[in-house]
Design a protein around this motif. Structure first.
Motif, PDB file in Angstrom:
ATOM      1  N   LEU A  57      50.799  21.780   2.601  1.00 38.51           N
ATOM      2  CA  LEU A  57      51.018  20.706   3.566  1.00 38.51           C
ATOM      3  C   LEU A  57      50.499  19.399   2.973  1.00 38.51           C
ATOM      4  N   GLU A  58      49.356  19.502   2.252  1.00 38.91           N
ATOM      5  CA  GLU A  58      48.748  18.331   1.637  1.00 38.91           C
ATOM      6  C   GLU A  58      47.721  18.769   0.597  1.00 38.91           C
ATOM      7  N   PHE A  59      47.333  17.789  -0.224  1.00 38.41           N
ATOM      8  CA  PHE A  59      46.205  17.940  -1.133  1.00 38.41           C
ATOM      9  C   PHE A  59      45.006  17.240  -0.494  1.00 38.41           C
ATOM     10  N   VAL A  60      43.820  17.786  -0.700  1.00 32.14           N
ATOM     11  CA  VAL A  60      42.580  17.115  -0.334  1.00 32.14           C
ATOM     12  C   VAL A  60      41.844  16.906  -1.649  1.00 32.14           C
ATOM     13  N   VAL A  61      41.753  15.646  -2.072  1.00 34.27           N
ATOM     14  CA  VAL A  61      41.137  15.306  -3.349  1.00 34.27           C
ATOM     15  C   VAL A  61      39.773  14.686  -3.092  1.00 34.27           C
ATOM     16  N   GLY A  62      38.779  15.156  -3.833  1.00 33.13           N
ATOM     17  CA  GLY A  62      37.424  14.635  -3.678  1.00 33.13           C
ATOM     18  C   GLY A  62      37.306  13.205  -4.159  1.00 33.13           C
ATOM     19  N   LEU A  63      36.629  12.389  -3.360  1.00 31.81           N
ATOM     20  CA  LEU A  63      36.376  10.990  -3.702  1.00 31.81           C
ATOM     21  C   LEU A  63      34.907  10.860  -4.083  1.00 31.81           C
ATOM     22  N   PRO A  64      34.631  10.697  -5.381  1.00 36.30           N
ATOM     23  CA  PRO A  64      33.242  10.617  -5.827  1.00 36.30           C
ATOM     24  C   PRO A  64      32.628   9.244  -5.544  1.00 36.30           C
ATOM     25  N   VAL A  65      31.771   9.203  -4.558  1.00 39.64           N
ATOM     26  CA  VAL A  65      31.026   7.977  -4.232  1.00 39.64           C
ATOM     27  C   VAL A  65      29.543   8.299  -4.359  1.00 39.64           C
ATOM     28  N   ASN A  66      28.718   7.245  -4.473  1.00 36.74           N
ATOM     29  CA  ASN A  66      27.287   7.512  -4.584  1.00 36.74           C
ATOM     30  C   ASN A  66      26.689   7.791  -3.208  1.00 36.74           C
ATOM     31  N   MET A  67      25.400   8.030  -3.167  1.00 36.90           N
ATOM     32  CA  MET A  67      24.755   8.415  -1.903  1.00 36.90           C
ATOM     33  C   MET A  67      24.811   7.313  -0.845  1.00 36.90           C
ATOM     34  N   ARG A  68      25.044   6.080  -1.262  1.00 34.83           N
ATOM     35  CA  ARG A  68      25.199   4.972  -0.303  1.00 34.83           C
ATOM     36  C   ARG A  68      26.662   4.794   0.108  1.00 34.83           C
ATOM     37  N   GLY A  69      27.548   5.647  -0.414  1.00 33.86           N
ATOM     38  CA  GLY A  69      28.964   5.558  -0.073  1.00 33.86           C
ATOM     39  C   GLY A  69      29.722   4.535  -0.885  1.00 33.86           C
ATOM     40  N   GLU A  70      29.119   4.075  -1.975  1.00 29.54           N
ATOM     41  CA  GLU A  70      29.746   3.052  -2.816  1.00 29.54           C
ATOM     42  C   GLU A  70      30.499   3.712  -3.971  1.00 29.54           C
ATOM     43  N   ASP A  71      31.472   2.971  -4.507  1.00 32.80           N
ATOM     44  CA  ASP A  71      32.241   3.472  -5.637  1.00 32.80           C
ATOM     45  C   ASP A  71      31.341   3.743  -6.839  1.00 32.80           C
ATOM     46  N   THR A  72      31.752   4.734  -7.629  1.00 33.07           N
ATOM     47  CA  THR A  72      31.072   5.077  -8.879  1.00 33.07           C
ATOM     48  C   THR A  72      32.091   4.905 -10.003  1.00 33.07           C
ATOM     49  N   PRO A  73      31.678   5.053 -11.255  1.00 34.17           N
ATOM     50  CA  PRO A  73      32.667   4.972 -12.340  1.00 34.17           C
ATOM     51  C   PRO A  73      33.793   6.013 -12.202  1.00 34.17           C
ATOM     52  N   SER A  74      33.518   7.128 -11.544  1.00 31.33           N
ATOM     53  CA  SER A  74      34.530   8.174 -11.376  1.00 31.33           C
ATOM     54  C   SER A  74      35.474   7.928 -10.205  1.00 31.33           C
ATOM     55  N   THR A  75      35.140   6.994  -9.333  1.00 32.15           N
ATOM     56  CA  THR A  75      35.945   6.752  -8.135  1.00 32.15           C
ATOM     57  C   THR A  75      37.364   6.301  -8.475  1.00 32.15           C
ATOM     58  N   ALA A  76      37.481   5.307  -9.367  1.00 32.78           N
ATOM     59  CA  ALA A  76      38.809   4.801  -9.745  1.00 32.78           C
ATOM     60  C   ALA A  76      39.637   5.903 -10.401  1.00 32.78           C
ATOM     61  N   ASP A  77      38.998   6.727 -11.234  1.00 32.20           N
ATOM     62  CA  ASP A  77      39.689   7.828 -11.895  1.00 32.20           C
ATOM     63  C   ASP A  77      40.249   8.802 -10.861  1.00 32.20           C
ATOM     64  N   ALA A  78      39.445   9.175  -9.875  1.00 32.51           N
ATOM     65  CA  ALA A  78      39.901  10.110  -8.844  1.00 32.51           C
ATOM     66  C   ALA A  78      41.039   9.512  -8.015  1.00 32.51           C
ATOM     67  N   ARG A  79      40.927   8.238  -7.682  1.00 34.26           N
ATOM     68  CA  ARG A  79      42.004   7.583  -6.915  1.00 34.26           C
ATOM     69  C   ARG A  79      43.309   7.552  -7.709  1.00 34.26           C
ATOM     70  N   GLU A  80      43.213   7.231  -8.994  1.00 32.06           N
ATOM     71  CA  GLU A  80      44.402   7.185  -9.841  1.00 32.06           C
ATOM     72  C   GLU A  80      45.011   8.580  -9.985  1.00 32.06           C
ATOM     73  N   PHE A  81      44.165   9.579 -10.174  1.00 32.13           N
ATOM     74  CA  PHE A  81      44.626  10.964 -10.277  1.00 32.13           C
ATOM     75  C   PHE A  81      45.356  11.363  -8.996  1.00 32.13           C
ATOM     76  N   ALA A  82      44.779  11.047  -7.854  1.00 26.73           N
ATOM     77  CA  ALA A  82      45.368  11.399  -6.557  1.00 26.73           C
ATOM     78  C   ALA A  82      46.714  10.716  -6.356  1.00 26.73           C
ATOM     79  N   ALA A  83      46.795   9.437  -6.684  1.00 26.07           N
ATOM     80  CA  ALA A  83      48.052   8.695  -6.510  1.00 26.07           C
ATOM     81  C   ALA A  83      49.145   9.258  -7.418  1.00 26.07           C
ATOM     82  N   THR A  84      48.782   9.579  -8.657  1.00 26.48           N
ATOM     83  CA  THR A  84      49.755  10.145  -9.589  1.00 26.48           C
ATOM     84  C   THR A  84      50.196  11.529  -9.137  1.00 26.48           C
TER      85      THR A  84
END
Length: 157
Positions: A57-84
């Motif tokens: 029905l869908e994919f659930v892809v993990g969004l790696p954010v830090n403990m404050r909920g802010e983007d990390t260096p891996s966040t953009a990679d995960a978003r790009e992977f999910a979009a592709t």
């Protein structure tokens, strides 16, 4: 279970070296490990093959954010992977905060008697299970899908 959308979901834990894949049954009773896909130029194609097998029905892809909920260096990679992944398969993707999913996976493996070294090949699958189970539980308890939808690049008609 009111408001729960029936259907298989695939959980995806995107890492730099490996991508963990998990799935659930159509009723969302249990998330289980599927495969650890080595991260390479073939990762998305392999996950598309898995999707063709399970027809999610869908994919659930993990969004790696830090403990404050802010983007990390891996966040953009995960978003790009999910979009592709969404473009490649045509299957909707939801991004979900994955804070502590890998920590929880390591703890579960340790409690089952595995060392961190001999868990390396499966920890990403377990993290994907943790992520997917959390998404299922959230939707069942709130009646709303967990996470946020990855927008499509298609122009509205």
């Amino acid at each position: 279970m009111s408001g729960f959308r029936r259907g298989v979901r695939l959980g995806i834990d995107v890492g730099k070296a490996r991508v963990g894949v998990a799935r659930c049954d159509p009723d969302g009773m249990l998330a289980v490990p599927v495969e650890t896909v080595p991260r390479s130029e073939n990762s998305l194609a392999r996950i598309a093959e898995i999707a063709a097998e399970y027809e999610p029905l869908e994919f659930v892809v993990g969004l790696p954010v830090n403990m404050r909920g802010e983007d990390t260096p891996s966040t953009a990679d995960a978003r790009e992977f999910a979009a592709t992944l969404q473009q490649l398969t045509g299957v909707p993707v939801r991004m979900m905060d994955e804070r502590l999913s890998t920590v929880t996976a390591h703890a579960a493996l340790r409690s089952s008697g595995r060392t961190q070294r001999n868990s390396r090949s499966i920890v990403d699958q377990v993290a994907a299970v943790v992520l997917l189970q959390h998404a299922i539980d959230t939707e069942k308890s709130t009646g709303n899908p967990a996470g946020s939808v990855v927008p499509t690049d298609e122009e509205p008609t």
